[in-house]
Design a protein around this motif. Structure first.
Motif, short mmCIF file in Angstrom:
data_model
loop_
_atom_site.label_atom_id
_atom_site.label_comp_id
_atom_site.label_asym_id
_atom_site.label_seq_id
_atom_site.Cartn_x
_atom_site.Cartn_y
_atom_site.Cartn_z
N MET A 63 0.82 -1.20 0.00
CA MET A 63 0.00 0.00 0.00
C MET A 63 0.86 1.26 0.00
O MET A 63 0.56 2.23 -0.69
CB MET A 63 -0.94 0.00 1.19
N ALA A 64 1.95 1.25 0.79
CA ALA A 64 2.82 2.42 0.85
C ALA A 64 3.44 2.70 -0.52
O ALA A 64 3.53 3.87 -0.93
CB ALA A 64 3.92 2.20 1.89
N ALA A 65 3.83 1.65 -1.22
CA ALA A 65 4.40 1.84 -2.56
C ALA A 65 3.37 2.46 -3.50
O ALA A 65 3.68 3.36 -4.28
CB ALA A 65 4.90 0.50 -3.12
N ALA A 66 2.13 1.99 -3.41
CA ALA A 66 1.07 2.54 -4.26
C ALA A 66 0.79 4.00 -3.90
O ALA A 66 0.63 4.84 -4.78
CB ALA A 66 -0.20 1.71 -4.13
N GLY A 69 2.03 11.88 -8.99
CA GLY A 69 0.82 12.19 -9.74
C GLY A 69 -0.37 12.44 -8.85
O GLY A 69 -0.24 12.79 -7.68
N ARG A 70 -1.52 12.23 -9.42
CA ARG A 70 -2.78 12.54 -8.74
C ARG A 70 -2.99 11.67 -7.50
O ARG A 70 -2.75 10.47 -7.52
CB ARG A 70 -3.94 12.36 -9.70
N ALA A 71 -3.47 12.30 -6.45
CA ALA A 71 -3.74 11.59 -5.20
C ALA A 71 -4.79 10.50 -5.42
O ALA A 71 -4.66 9.39 -4.89
CB ALA A 71 -4.21 12.57 -4.12
N SER A 72 -5.81 10.78 -6.22
CA SER A 72 -6.87 9.79 -6.44
C SER A 72 -6.33 8.53 -7.11
O SER A 72 -6.75 7.42 -6.78
CB SER A 72 -8.00 10.39 -7.28
N GLU A 73 -5.38 8.69 -8.02
CA GLU A 73 -4.81 7.52 -8.69
C GLU A 73 -3.97 6.69 -7.73
O GLU A 73 -4.00 5.46 -7.76
CB GLU A 73 -3.98 7.96 -9.90
N PHE A 97 -9.50 17.15 -4.38
CA PHE A 97 -10.60 16.79 -3.49
C PHE A 97 -11.21 18.06 -2.91
O PHE A 97 -10.59 19.12 -2.93
CB PHE A 97 -10.12 15.88 -2.35
N ALA A 98 -12.41 17.94 -2.41
CA ALA A 98 -13.12 19.07 -1.83
C ALA A 98 -12.30 19.73 -0.73
O ALA A 98 -11.65 19.05 0.07
CB ALA A 98 -14.47 18.61 -1.27
N ALA A 99 -12.33 21.06 -0.69
CA ALA A 99 -11.52 21.82 0.26
C ALA A 99 -11.89 21.54 1.71
O ALA A 99 -11.03 21.61 2.59
CB ALA A 99 -11.67 23.32 -0.03
N ASP A 100 -13.15 21.21 1.97
CA ASP A 100 -13.57 20.97 3.35
C ASP A 100 -13.59 19.48 3.72
O ASP A 100 -14.15 19.11 4.74
CB ASP A 100 -14.95 21.59 3.59
N LEU A 101 -12.95 18.66 2.93
CA LEU A 101 -12.92 17.23 3.19
C LEU A 101 -12.12 16.94 4.46
O LEU A 101 -10.99 17.41 4.63
CB LEU A 101 -12.27 16.49 2.01
N ASP A 102 -12.70 16.20 5.38
CA ASP A 102 -12.03 15.77 6.61
C ASP A 102 -11.15 14.58 6.27
O ASP A 102 -11.65 13.48 5.99
CB ASP A 102 -13.09 15.39 7.66
N VAL A 116 -4.83 11.97 1.20
CA VAL A 116 -6.06 12.76 1.04
C VAL A 116 -5.74 14.24 1.21
O VAL A 116 -6.21 15.08 0.44
CB VAL A 116 -7.15 12.29 2.03
N LYS A 117 -4.91 14.55 2.21
CA LYS A 117 -4.51 15.96 2.41
C LYS A 117 -3.79 16.50 1.18
O LYS A 117 -3.99 17.67 0.81
CB LYS A 117 -3.61 16.08 3.65
N ASP A 118 -2.97 15.67 0.54
CA ASP A 118 -2.32 16.09 -0.71
C ASP A 118 -3.37 16.43 -1.76
O ASP A 118 -3.24 17.42 -2.49
CB ASP A 118 -1.42 14.97 -1.26
N GLY A 119 -4.40 15.59 -1.84
CA GLY A 119 -5.46 15.82 -2.82
C GLY A 119 -6.27 17.08 -2.53
O GLY A 119 -6.68 17.79 -3.44
N VAL A 120 -6.46 17.36 -1.24
CA VAL A 120 -7.16 18.60 -0.86
C VAL A 120 -6.29 19.80 -1.23
O VAL A 120 -6.76 20.77 -1.82
CB VAL A 120 -7.51 18.59 0.65
#
Length: 193
Positions: free
Chosen positions: A70-73, A78-82, A146-151, A137-141
Motif C-alpha cells: 500500500m505504501a508503494a502505491a 501524480g494525482r492523489a486519487s490515482e 478533493f473538496a476543500a472541506d474534506l475531513d 487525502v490531504k495532498d489531494g485537498v
C-alpha cells in the motif's frame, strides 16, 4: 546444544500465512501447517513455540507486506486519487486463490476483539494505513483534486473500511473490473464532499 534450523524461516512463515489464510486460525491444524510449511513437527515447535505464536508471527509478517504494498502505491507520483485507488486495489487476493485471502481481515472476523495480541497487530496496521491514507487525502485537498472541506481523517477511515470490504469481495469472487469500479466511485465521492 540445539541443532540449527534446517529450513528457511522466511519461506516457512510465507507458507504458514497461506495455510492460515485458507483455513483461519482455529481450523488450521498442526498437520496442515506442517505439510504446508514443509517442516517437521519438532521443527515447528522448536522454531515457533506453538501454533498461536506462529500465527502471531505470520500475522505480523502479513501486515508488514500488505503495508509495504500500500505504501508503494500511495507513494506514486501524480494525482492523489490515482495513488489511493492503486492502494485500495493492491494485493486484494481472489476467490481462485483461497490462500491469497487477507489474514488481517480474517483474523478480525475470527477473533473479533477477544485476543489482545491479535488486536495489537491489527490496530497497529490500521493506524499506519489510516495515517498513510490521510496524508494522501490531504495532498489531494491541497492540490484542489478533493473538496476543500474534506475531513482527511474521516476519509481515511472510509478508505480503510472500503479496502477491507474490497478484500472480502475479492475473496467472494468479485472481478477486477468490479473492484476497480468501487474504488473509482469512492474517488469520485471524495471530490464532491
Amino acid at each position: 546444544m540445539a541443532r540449527p534450523s534446517e529450513f528457511d524461516r522466511d519461506e516457512a512463515i510465507a507458507s504458514a500465512i497461506r495455510v492460515f489464510a485458507r483455513h483461519g486460525y482455529e481450523a488450521a491444524s498442526t498437520s496442515a501447517l506442517i505439510e504446508g510449511m514443509g517442516i517437521g513437527r519438532q521443527s515447528l515447535y522448536g522454531a515457533f513455540g506453538d501454533k498461536r505464536r506462529l500465527f502471531l508471527e505470520a500475522l505480523r509478517r502479513y501486515a508488514d507486506g500488505s503495508l509495504d504494498g500500500m505504501a508503494a502505491a500511495l507513494a506514486r507520483p501524480g494525482r492523489a486519487s490515482e495513488a489511493i485507488e492503486a492502494a485500495l486495489l493492491a494485493g486484494l487476493g481472489s476467490a481462485d486463490e483461497l490462500e491469497s485471502g487477507c489474514l488481517g481481515v480474517g483474523s478480525i472476523v475470527e477473533f473479533s476483539r477477544s485476543d489482545p495480541d491479535v488486536n495489537a497487530v491489527n490496530d497497529a496496521a490500521a493506524a499506519q494505513v489510516l495515517a498513510a491514507f490521510a496524508a494522501r487525502v490531504k495532498d489531494g485537498v491541497a492540490s484542489g483534486e478533493f473538496a476543500a472541506d474534506l475531513d482527511a481523517q474521516a476519509a481515511a477511515r472510509m478508505l480503510l473500511t472500503l479496502r477491507s470490504g474490497l478484500k472480502v469481495a475479492a475473496r467472494g469472487g468479485a472481478g477486477e473490473d468490479e473492484l476497480r469500479e468501487a474504488a473509482r466511485l469512492a474517488m469520485r465521492g471524495l471530490g464532491r464532499v
